[in-house]
Design a protein around this motif. Structure first.
Motif, PDB file in Angstrom:
ATOM      1  N   GLN A 158       0.844  -1.190   0.000  1.00 28.89           N
ATOM      2  CA  GLN A 158       0.000   0.000   0.000  1.00 28.89           C
ATOM      3  C   GLN A 158       0.878   1.239   0.000  1.00 28.89           C
ATOM      4  O   GLN A 158       1.617   1.497   0.952  1.00 28.89           O
ATOM      5  N   ALA A 159       0.777   2.021  -1.076  1.00 34.36           N
ATOM      6  CA  ALA A 159       1.565   3.243  -1.190  1.00 34.36           C
ATOM      7  C   ALA A 159       0.691   4.479  -1.158  1.00 34.36           C
ATOM      8  O   ALA A 159       1.183   5.593  -1.300  1.00 34.36           O
ATOM      9  N   ALA A 206      -2.438   9.182   7.714  1.00 36.60           N
ATOM     10  CA  ALA A 206      -2.066   8.194   6.701  1.00 36.60           C
ATOM     11  C   ALA A 206      -1.206   8.830   5.615  1.00 36.60           C
ATOM     12  O   ALA A 206      -0.196   8.253   5.193  1.00 36.60           O
ATOM     13  N   GLN A 207      -1.581  10.014   5.150  1.00 37.12           N
ATOM     14  CA  GLN A 207      -0.799  10.698   4.123  1.00 37.12           C
ATOM     15  C   GLN A 207       0.597  11.038   4.628  1.00 37.12           C
ATOM     16  O   GLN A 207       1.583  10.929   3.891  1.00 37.12           O
ATOM     17  N   CYS A 208       0.694  11.437   5.886  1.00 42.00           N
ATOM     18  CA  CYS A 208       1.993  11.742   6.485  1.00 42.00           C
ATOM     19  C   CYS A 208       2.862  10.494   6.556  1.00 42.00           C
ATOM     20  O   CYS A 208       4.068  10.539   6.293  1.00 42.00           O
ATOM     21  N   THR A 209       2.232   9.361   6.891  1.00 37.17           N
ATOM     22  CA  THR A 209       2.965   8.094   6.972  1.00 37.17           C
ATOM     23  C   THR A 209       3.588   7.747   5.630  1.00 37.17           C
ATOM     24  O   THR A 209       4.779   7.415   5.540  1.00 37.17           O
ATOM     25  N   PHE A 210       2.795   7.839   4.574  1.00 32.60           N
ATOM     26  CA  PHE A 210       3.306   7.497   3.248  1.00 32.60           C
ATOM     27  C   PHE A 210       4.353   8.514   2.768  1.00 32.60           C
ATOM     28  O   PHE A 210       5.296   8.152   2.067  1.00 32.60           O
ATOM     29  N   ILE A 239       6.992  -1.355   6.007  1.00 35.74           N
ATOM     30  CA  ILE A 239       8.382  -1.256   5.595  1.00 35.74           C
ATOM     31  C   ILE A 239       8.705   0.217   5.345  1.00 35.74           C
ATOM     32  O   ILE A 239       7.817   1.015   5.018  1.00 35.74           O
ATOM     33  N   ASP A 240       9.990   0.557   5.517  1.00 34.78           N
ATOM     34  CA  ASP A 240      10.412   1.920   5.187  1.00 34.78           C
ATOM     35  C   ASP A 240      11.045   1.931   3.799  1.00 34.78           C
ATOM     36  O   ASP A 240      11.007   0.931   3.075  1.00 34.78           O
ATOM     37  N   SER A 241      11.606   3.032   3.426  1.00 37.42           N
ATOM     38  CA  SER A 241      12.162   3.172   2.079  1.00 37.42           C
ATOM     39  C   SER A 241      13.319   2.212   1.817  1.00 37.42           C
ATOM     40  O   SER A 241      13.611   1.882   0.673  1.00 37.42           O
ATOM     41  N   SER A 242      13.992   1.742   2.885  1.00 36.50           N
ATOM     42  CA  SER A 242      15.093   0.791   2.712  1.00 36.50           C
ATOM     43  C   SER A 242      14.635  -0.657   2.695  1.00 36.50           C
ATOM     44  O   SER A 242      15.431  -1.561   2.467  1.00 36.50           O
ATOM     45  N   ALA A 272       7.796   5.747  15.691  1.00 39.22           N
ATOM     46  CA  ALA A 272       8.743   6.483  14.854  1.00 39.22           C
ATOM     47  C   ALA A 272       8.130   7.748  14.265  1.00 39.22           C
ATOM     48  O   ALA A 272       8.826   8.739  14.023  1.00 39.22           O
ATOM     49  N   LEU A 273       6.818   7.753  14.065  1.00 42.78           N
ATOM     50  CA  LEU A 273       6.149   8.886  13.432  1.00 42.78           C
ATOM     51  C   LEU A 273       5.385   9.763  14.424  1.00 42.78           C
ATOM     52  O   LEU A 273       4.660  10.671  14.004  1.00 42.78           O
ATOM     53  N   ALA A 274       5.536   9.499  15.700  1.00 44.30           N
ATOM     54  CA  ALA A 274       4.785  10.281  16.697  1.00 44.30           C
ATOM     55  C   ALA A 274       5.112  11.759  16.622  1.00 44.30           C
ATOM     56  O   ALA A 274       4.236  12.611  16.830  1.00 44.30           O
ATOM     57  N   GLY A 275       6.367  12.103  16.293  1.00 46.16           N
ATOM     58  CA  GLY A 275       6.746  13.506  16.205  1.00 46.16           C
ATOM     59  C   GLY A 275       6.190  14.206  14.983  1.00 46.16           C
ATOM     60  O   GLY A 275       5.389  15.135  15.085  1.00 46.16           O
ATOM     61  N   PRO A 276       6.548  13.749  13.774  1.00 41.97           N
ATOM     62  CA  PRO A 276       6.102  14.474  12.571  1.00 41.97           C
ATOM     63  C   PRO A 276       4.636  14.285  12.210  1.00 41.97           C
ATOM     64  O   PRO A 276       4.033  15.168  11.594  1.00 41.97           O
ATOM     65  N   CYS A 277       4.046  13.157  12.576  1.00 41.70           N
ATOM     66  CA  CYS A 277       2.680  12.866  12.108  1.00 41.70           C
ATOM     67  C   CYS A 277       1.635  12.900  13.217  1.00 41.70           C
ATOM     68  O   CYS A 277       0.435  12.797  12.935  1.00 41.70           O
ATOM     69  N   GLY A 278       2.043  12.983  14.464  1.00 38.18           N
ATOM     70  CA  GLY A 278       1.078  12.959  15.551  1.00 38.18           C
ATOM     71  C   GLY A 278       0.763  11.540  15.993  1.00 38.18           C
ATOM     72  O   GLY A 278       1.467  10.585  15.649  1.00 38.18           O
ATOM     73  N   THR A 279      -0.309  11.396  16.726  1.00 38.70           N
ATOM     74  CA  THR A 279      -0.642  10.081  17.300  1.00 38.70           C
ATOM     75  C   THR A 279      -2.029   9.575  16.901  1.00 38.70           C
ATOM     76  O   THR A 279      -2.383   8.440  17.226  1.00 38.70           O
TER      77      THR A 279
END
Length: 323
Positions: free
Chosen positions: A222-223, A272-276, A242-245, A257-264
């Protein structure tokens, strides 16, 4: 003909009881299926329910309640039916003859040992296999009565996988051969029945979730924001991120890992958009619906190959005279 008549006289109780139980189950499924079909004919939404409207939700809830009211009973059959077949059909087949010494009387008549064994094993084995096919034959139209869009019945689901197709016949026949082998080994009915019940339970729980490993699963990535990754009627295996690597993450690890830039708040479209946008992708592994029969035959082979081998050992032991 004489051997078949004797086999019927000795085992008619098992045949009659099993037949009666199948008839009762067939009547229950017929009543349930007719009720579901009538409800679907009157209440199935005309649209495809793209939106989760109240009418679509109410229809799905009602059909779900109807199918699970009887489905809870069917859910026990893959465990109980083979165990009972093995214990009450297979185990006494040879054990009772040896225990009571009646095999000695039989083998002094005009009927040879091989013919006596062949009539009992082939005749009862065929009856057991037919009983399993009958079970699948009455469950399938019952499921079809519920499979009216937007409600979907997935036969690949483990709730139904072992009560449709060839699975009941494969499980019943393998349990019968197992019981026959334990009867020939122990030559006592009760120990043979107890061992058969135990092995059937171990086999059931050992293979409970095994179909997901019968072949390498397919992957969907899912992208972007979509509802479901795996196709309809597929067998779900697992999901991860998975991440980009290409490194794997659980949902909790990705969330931290995304709690800072994307919230909770994971329920929002923005999250979801922030995650992708940060390079994360969700991966789902599954087996497509067209593998259904492949997996049915795979499990049948897993069951029947060792059962037939044990049956061959039982026949050799029964034919060998004791010193």
């Amino acid at each position: 003909m004489e051997v078949l008549w004797l086999t019927w006289r000795q085992h008619r109780m098992q045949v009659l009881v099993t037949t009666a139980l199948l008839v009762v189950l067939g009547v229950v499924l017929l009543i349930s299926g007719l009720g579901a079909a009538g409800f679907a004919a009157q209440n199935a939404p005309a649209t495809d329910c793209v939106a989760d409207t109240p009418a679509c939700s109410a229809y799905r809830v009602e059909m779900n309640e109807r199918i699970h009211s009887v489905g809870e009973l069917l859910g026990w059959l893959p465990l109980l039916a083979p165990a009972l077949i093995g214990a009450f059909w297979g185990a006494p087949l040879l054990a009772r003859e040896f225990e009571h010494g009646t095999h000695q009387l039989t083998w002094t008549q005009s009927v040879t040992r091989r013919r006596w064994l062949a009539a009992k094993i082939v005749g009862l084995g065929a009856a057991v296999t037919l009983g399993g096919l009958v079970l699948a034959g009455i469950v399938e139209p019952w499921l079809a009565a519920f499979d009216v869009p937007p409600y979907n019945v997935d036969r690949f689901d483990m709730s139904w996988f072992r009560v449709v197709g060839i699975m009941p016949a494969a499980w019943w026949l393998s349990a019968f051969l197992l019981g026959m082998a334990t009867g020939a080994l122990f030559r006592r009915t009760l120990p043979a029945m107890a061992v058969t019940l135990g092995v059937c339970a171990l086999a059931f729980f050992g293979l409970l979730r095994a179909p997901s490993s019968y072949a390498p699963p397919e992957r969907a990535v899912q992208a972007q924001v979509i509802d479901e990754l795996e196709p309809e009627d597929s067998l779900y295996v697992t999901s991860y991120w998975i991440d980009s690597s290409g490194a794997k993450f659980t949902s909790q690890e990705r969330h931290l890992a995304l709690a800072g830039p994307c919230g909770t708040d994971e329920t929002t479209k923005k999250y979801a958009q922030c995650t992708f946008s940060h390079g994360y992708r969700q991966v789902v592994e599954f087996h497509p619906a067209d593998r259904f029969w492949q997996f049915q035959w795979t499990e049948a082979g897993i069951l029947l190959i060792p059962a037939l081998s044990l049956g061959g050992v039982a026949v050799r032991r029964a034919l060998r005279p004791r010193i």
